[in-house]
Scaffold this active site. Structure first.
Site, mmCIF file in Angstrom:
data_model
loop_
_atom_site.group_PDB
_atom_site.id
_atom_site.type_symbol
_atom_site.label_atom_id
_atom_site.label_comp_id
_atom_site.label_asym_id
_atom_site.label_seq_id
_atom_site.Cartn_x
_atom_site.Cartn_y
_atom_site.Cartn_z
ATOM 1 N N ASN A 82 0.862 -1.096 -0.152
ATOM 2 C CA ASN A 82 0.008 -0.072 -0.049
ATOM 3 C C ASN A 82 1.090 1.360 0.005
ATOM 4 O OD1 ASN A 82 -1.942 2.006 0.350
ATOM 5 N ND2 ASN A 82 -2.321 1.334 2.624
ATOM 6 N N LYS A 85 -0.004 4.309 -0.361
ATOM 7 C CA LYS A 85 -0.701 5.559 0.379
ATOM 8 C C LYS A 85 -0.539 6.603 -0.591
ATOM 9 C CE LYS A 85 -0.284 3.068 4.778
ATOM 10 N NZ LYS A 85 -0.211 3.138 6.104
ATOM 11 N N HIS A 107 -9.795 0.403 4.967
ATOM 12 C CA HIS A 107 -8.475 1.034 5.779
ATOM 13 C C HIS A 107 -8.687 2.074 6.924
ATOM 14 C CE1 HIS A 107 -4.061 2.132 6.490
ATOM 15 N NE2 HIS A 107 -3.847 1.038 5.809
ATOM 16 N N GLU A 157 -6.990 4.395 8.075
ATOM 17 C CA GLU A 157 -7.004 5.777 7.833
ATOM 18 C C GLU A 157 -8.191 6.600 7.248
ATOM 19 O OE1 GLU A 157 -2.094 5.037 7.156
ATOM 20 O OE2 GLU A 157 -3.228 5.132 5.503
ATOM 21 N N GLU A 212 -5.137 -5.197 10.391
ATOM 22 C CA GLU A 212 -3.939 -4.189 10.716
ATOM 23 C C GLU A 212 -4.252 -3.456 12.150
ATOM 24 O OE1 GLU A 212 -1.840 -2.350 7.207
ATOM 25 O OE2 GLU A 212 -3.711 -1.598 7.444
ATOM 26 N N GLY A 255 2.653 2.236 10.751
ATOM 27 C CA GLY A 255 3.548 3.304 10.519
ATOM 28 C C GLY A 255 4.240 3.755 11.929
ATOM 29 N N SER A 295 3.677 -2.384 9.986
ATOM 30 C CA SER A 295 5.227 -2.323 10.069
ATOM 31 C C SER A 295 5.708 -3.687 9.824
ATOM 32 C CB SER A 295 5.340 -1.932 11.597
ATOM 33 O OG SER A 295 5.180 -0.636 11.900
#
Length: 261
Positions: free
Chosen positions: A13, A15, A104, A106, A176, A182, A220
């Site tokens: 991904n 992003k 996701h 985010e 996730e 991140g 990560s």
């Protein structure tokens, strides 16, 4: 336990990265890495998810390789119409894009994709024939309160009512933990496997396809932890963030799953 028929998936991904010149270099490097010691499609599926304005260019540059192009999101609006800034599932399908991320963290946290919005996106994607990589995960606060499994299983249940029985084969789950995205923190392989096993159990209560659905781990993921994660019986691949912007790192992660599963 994960069924032996599941072929793992490793998806990068990207992003909101990178700039065009860097993307072209990354694609060049990816093609070079994957051509040196080729990973067969029978041992691991591979995909990258670029920004929407680069989807078709990336798809064209990867044509003939084993690397699939994945959309990072899809509109909750179906079809065509006066919806400025939106890209529908039908438009993705018409452009030859077959895979899409939905849900996701985010999108949920920053852009307020509620459970209802996510359900509409999943429904539209499936109706257009796309394969959905459906993202689930808990926050650090939810985990510390002991609610992690409840939160994740609820996110699975959120889409159960709108996924028809024959459509579950078009679903991939990506777990996730939000606190590991991140941050450099990674759930231990034991913790990740425990959650994946719970997801597998939950899926098996919803659909007969539960034992055959790939469940990816994200948060990560790096070459340094990929082999250990791949050794877990219910971890069927990885959704890779930062490490996917380095061709060699991404290739090593894909190799780890191809060799271990």
């Amino acid at each position: 336990m994960s069924g032996s028929t599941i072929i793992p998936w490793v998806v990068g991904n990207w992003k909101m990265n990178p700039l065009q010149a860097n993307a072209e270099q990354l694609i060049h490097d990816l093609k070079q890495c994957f051509s040196q010691v080729e990973i067969s499609a029978q041992s691991c599926h591979v995909g990258v998810a670029p920004v929407s304005i680069a989807l078709l260019n990336v798809q064209d540059q990867l044509r003939g390789s084993m690397i699939n192009t994945v959309a990072q999101d899809v509109s909750r609006i179906a079809g065509l119409g006066a919806y400025t800034g939106e890209v529908s599932a039908e438009l993705l399908s018409d452009s030859g894009i077959q895979f899409v991320l939905v849900g996701h963290s985010e999108r949920r946290e920053i852009f307020s994709d509620t459970a209802e919005v996510v359900k509409e996106k999943v429904k539209n994607a499936l109706s257009a024939g796309l394969t959905v990589i459906y993202c689930v995960g808990e926050s650090l606060e939810q985990r510390e309160k002991g609610h992690a499994e409840q939160v994740v299983l609820q996110q699975i249940c959120d889409i159960a009512a709108i996924v028809q029985a024959e459509k579950w084969q078009k679903i991939i789950i990506a777990y996730e933990p939000i606190w590991a995205i991140g941050t450099g923190k990674t759930a231990s392989p034991e913790d990740a496997q425990t959650m994946h096993a719970k997801i597998r159990e939950g899926l098996s209560q919803i659909t007969a396809e539960g034992k055959n659905i790939a469940i990816l781990y994200g948060g990560s993921v790096k070459p340094e932890n990929a082999v250990e994660l791949a050794a877990c019986p219910d971890i069927d691949g990885a959704l890779v963030g930062g490490a996917s912007l380095n061709a060699e790192s991404f290739y090593q992660i894909a190799q780890a799953f191809a060799k271990t599963k």
